[in-house]
Write a protein that holds these residues in place. Structure first.
Motif, PDB file in Angstrom:
ATOM      1  N   GLY A  94      17.887  -7.791   7.836  1.00 55.60           N
ATOM      2  CA  GLY A  94      17.433  -8.393   9.076  1.00 55.60           C
ATOM      3  C   GLY A  94      16.546  -7.452   9.855  1.00 55.60           C
ATOM      4  N   ALA A  95      15.842  -7.988  10.842  1.00 54.07           N
ATOM      5  CA  ALA A  95      14.959  -7.165  11.663  1.00 54.07           C
ATOM      6  C   ALA A  95      15.732  -6.127  12.468  1.00 54.07           C
ATOM      7  N   ASP A  96      17.026  -6.354  12.662  1.00 54.14           N
ATOM      8  CA  ASP A  96      17.859  -5.392  13.386  1.00 54.14           C
ATOM      9  C   ASP A  96      18.381  -4.281  12.472  1.00 54.14           C
ATOM     10  N   GLY A  97      17.975  -4.306  11.207  1.00 56.88           N
ATOM     11  CA  GLY A  97      18.386  -3.277  10.260  1.00 56.88           C
ATOM     12  C   GLY A  97      19.650  -3.593   9.497  1.00 56.88           C
ATOM     13  N   LYS A  98      20.279  -4.739   9.781  1.00 56.03           N
ATOM     14  CA  LYS A  98      21.529  -5.080   9.116  1.00 56.03           C
ATOM     15  C   LYS A  98      21.262  -5.544   7.691  1.00 56.03           C
ATOM     16  N   ALA A  99      21.923  -4.909   6.734  1.00 56.68           N
ATOM     17  CA  ALA A  99      21.753  -5.266   5.326  1.00 56.68           C
ATOM     18  C   ALA A  99      22.470  -6.579   5.010  1.00 56.68           C
ATOM     19  N   GLY A 100      21.939  -7.315   4.042  1.00 54.08           N
ATOM     20  CA  GLY A 100      22.595  -8.536   3.585  1.00 54.08           C
ATOM     21  C   GLY A 100      22.538  -9.685   4.563  1.00 54.08           C
ATOM     22  N   THR A 101      21.592  -9.668   5.496  1.00 54.19           N
ATOM     23  CA  THR A 101      21.477 -10.745   6.484  1.00 54.19           C
ATOM     24  C   THR A 101      21.001 -12.039   5.835  1.00 54.19           C
ATOM     25  N   PHE A 102      20.088 -11.934   4.875  1.00 55.69           N
ATOM     26  CA  PHE A 102      19.505 -13.104   4.227  1.00 55.69           C
ATOM     27  C   PHE A 102      19.857 -13.115   2.739  1.00 55.69           C
ATOM     28  N   ALA A 103      20.039 -14.305   2.212  1.00 53.95           N
ATOM     29  CA  ALA A 103      20.302 -14.456   0.778  1.00 53.95           C
ATOM     30  C   ALA A 103      18.980 -14.457   0.023  1.00 53.95           C
ATOM     31  N   VAL A 104      18.910 -13.690  -1.038  1.00 52.35           N
ATOM     32  CA  VAL A 104      17.711 -13.621  -1.878  1.00 52.35           C
ATOM     33  C   VAL A 104      18.143 -13.873  -3.312  1.00 52.35           C
ATOM     34  N   SER A 105      17.679 -14.977  -3.884  1.00 51.62           N
ATOM     35  CA  SER A 105      18.111 -15.367  -5.216  1.00 51.62           C
ATOM     36  C   SER A 105      17.178 -14.843  -6.300  1.00 51.62           C
ATOM     37  N   SER A 107       0.830  -1.205   0.000  1.00 53.33           N
ATOM     38  CA  SER A 107       0.000   0.000   0.000  1.00 53.33           C
ATOM     39  C   SER A 107       0.866   1.257   0.000  1.00 53.33           C
ATOM     40  N   ARG A 108       0.248   2.360  -0.356  1.00 53.31           N
ATOM     41  CA  ARG A 108       0.979   3.626  -0.372  1.00 53.31           C
ATOM     42  C   ARG A 108       1.437   4.008   1.028  1.00 53.31           C
ATOM     43  N   ALA A 109       0.572   3.802   2.016  1.00 49.98           N
ATOM     44  CA  ALA A 109       0.945   4.146   3.387  1.00 49.98           C
ATOM     45  C   ALA A 109       2.103   3.283   3.877  1.00 49.98           C
ATOM     46  N   SER A 110       2.112   2.011   3.479  1.00 51.24           N
ATOM     47  CA  SER A 110       3.167   1.114   3.958  1.00 51.24           C
ATOM     48  C   SER A 110       4.528   1.486   3.387  1.00 51.24           C
ATOM     49  N   ARG A 111       4.549   2.145   2.255  1.00 49.17           N
ATOM     50  CA  ARG A 111       5.836   2.567   1.680  1.00 49.17           C
ATOM     51  C   ARG A 111       6.488   3.628   2.556  1.00 49.17           C
ATOM     52  N   LEU A 112       5.665   4.484   3.163  1.00 52.35           N
ATOM     53  CA  LEU A 112       6.207   5.464   4.098  1.00 52.35           C
ATOM     54  C   LEU A 112       6.755   4.771   5.340  1.00 52.35           C
ATOM     55  N   THR A 113       6.018   3.753   5.822  1.00 50.21           N
ATOM     56  CA  THR A 113       6.485   3.003   6.993  1.00 50.21           C
ATOM     57  C   THR A 113       7.774   2.262   6.679  1.00 50.21           C
ATOM     58  N   LEU A 114       7.819   1.638   5.497  1.00 51.02           N
ATOM     59  CA  LEU A 114       9.024   0.910   5.091  1.00 51.02           C
ATOM     60  C   LEU A 114      10.218   1.850   5.010  1.00 51.02           C
ATOM     61  N   LEU A 115      10.015   3.019   4.449  1.00 52.97           N
ATOM     62  CA  LEU A 115      11.094   3.997   4.355  1.00 52.97           C
ATOM     63  C   LEU A 115      11.564   4.418   5.740  1.00 52.97           C
ATOM     64  N   ASP A 116      10.609   4.640   6.655  1.00 42.65           N
ATOM     65  CA  ASP A 116      10.947   5.079   8.000  1.00 42.65           C
ATOM     66  C   ASP A 116      11.662   3.986   8.792  1.00 42.65           C
ATOM     67  N   GLU A 117      11.197   2.723   8.654  1.00 38.91           N
ATOM     68  CA  GLU A 117      11.752   1.629   9.467  1.00 38.91           C
ATOM     69  C   GLU A 117      13.047   1.044   8.899  1.00 38.91           C
ATOM     70  N   THR A 118      13.237   1.151   7.590  1.00 42.23           N
ATOM     71  CA  THR A 118      14.399   0.496   6.976  1.00 42.23           C
ATOM     72  C   THR A 118      15.254   1.405   6.112  1.00 42.23           C
ATOM     73  N   GLY A 119      14.711   2.555   5.725  1.00 41.21           N
ATOM     74  CA  GLY A 119      15.436   3.422   4.800  1.00 41.21           C
ATOM     75  C   GLY A 119      15.276   3.007   3.352  1.00 41.21           C
ATOM     76  N   ILE A 120      14.431   2.004   3.099  1.00 41.45           N
ATOM     77  CA  ILE A 120      14.228   1.490   1.746  1.00 41.45           C
ATOM     78  C   ILE A 120      13.032   2.177   1.107  1.00 41.45           C
ATOM     79  N   ALA A 121      13.229   2.737  -0.081  1.00 39.72           N
ATOM     80  CA  ALA A 121      12.140   3.322  -0.859  1.00 39.72           C
ATOM     81  C   ALA A 121      11.639   2.250  -1.825  1.00 39.72           C
ATOM     82  N   PHE A 122      10.372   1.841  -1.653  1.00 37.44           N
ATOM     83  CA  PHE A 122       9.795   0.809  -2.526  1.00 37.44           C
ATOM     84  C   PHE A 122       9.126   1.507  -3.699  1.00 37.44           C
ATOM     85  N   ARG A 123       9.668   1.265  -4.918  1.00 41.49           N
ATOM     86  CA  ARG A 123       9.203   1.957  -6.119  1.00 41.49           C
ATOM     87  C   ARG A 123       8.614   0.956  -7.100  1.00 41.49           C
ATOM     88  N   ASP A 124       7.465   1.316  -7.671  1.00 42.56           N
ATOM     89  CA  ASP A 124       6.814   0.415  -8.613  1.00 42.56           C
ATOM     90  C   ASP A 124       7.730   0.067  -9.781  1.00 42.56           C
TER      91      ASP A 124
END
Length: 226
Positions: free
Chosen positions: A72-83, A41-58
């Motif tokens: 990761g939930a602690d904010g650490k980048a690259g915690t999980f592998a995504v293929s 949702s549009r509102a969740s993109r603001l939350t995502l940006l605030d909580e992670t610094g990630i801008a989700f763009r269509d």
């Protein structure tokens, strides 16, 4: 996988705090080999940006989703592998696209998981509104008698929201507060997030290994691992 064979879980992310819950659910679905239709949702993109610094763009959703799921939930980048294979099983729909596949009951889907669900989202779904694709897809899921899991993330809860949650339950949805437990032996914030995500997947009937299950042994969380 052809469109005829594909039968995804629709994952809706609303504007409540708790974007790490959504990321964990998405990773769990992909790890189980499930396909996903994602509505942010549009509102969740603001939350995502605030909580992670990630801008989700269509226009760059695949790149942004990879970064989000790897964090990761602690904010650490690259915690999980995504293929690339993981991302190939995800289809993204814009929140304003009311002509999208999930807006129709004839679109094949296993069900829908809303995580996290804001109280505004709860109200919209309970009232049968379709102000955006997330609400419309939830209404379709209910009318088609498919599994709908609503992971509510808010506290305290007003009387009106409680009534709306009862209405969702009566309509056939699973109302699942984003409430972590501690018997699983959590030692990290990710463990608490994964517990809630695991309960969402339990409600959907999707196998996972996100948390240690209760086995009737007091103190088991201190003597074993997940």
């Amino acid at each position: 996988m052809s469109q005829q064979q594909r039968r995804p879980w629709i994952v809706g992310v609303s504007g409540a705090s708790g974007t790490p819950f959504a990321a964990s659910v998405l990773r769990g679905l992909l790890a189980a080999g499930e396909s996903v239709d994602l509505v942010v949702s549009r509102a969740s993109r603001l939350t995502l940006l605030d909580e992670t610094g990630i801008a989700f763009r269509d226009a760059h959703w695949r790149e942004d989703l990879r970064v989000w799921l790897a964090r990761g939930a602690d904010g650490k980048a690259g915690t999980f592998a995504v293929s690339d294979a993981d991302l190939d099983r995800v289809r993204h729909w814009g929140a304003g696209d009311l002509a999208a596949g999930p807006s129709s009951g004839s679109y094949p889907a296993r069900g829908m998981l809303i995580v996290p669900a804001s109280t505004a989202c709860v109200a919209g779904v309970a009232l049968g509104l379709s102000k955006d694709l997330l609400q419309r897809a939830a209404s379709v899921t209910l009318k088609e008698r498919r599994r709908l899991v609503v992971a509510v993330r808010e506290t305290p809860l007003s009387g009106q929201t409680l009534k709306q949650m009862v209405a969702l339950d009566e309509a056939g949805a699973v109302v699942l507060p984003a409430s972590p437990a501690f018997y699983a032996g959590a030692t990290h914030i990710q463990d608490l997030v994964d517990f809630v995500a695991g309960r969402v997947l339990d409600a959907a009937g999707v196998a996972h290994q996100l948390y240690r299950r209760w086995e009737g042994e007091l103190g088991g969380s201190r003597s074993g691992t997940r």
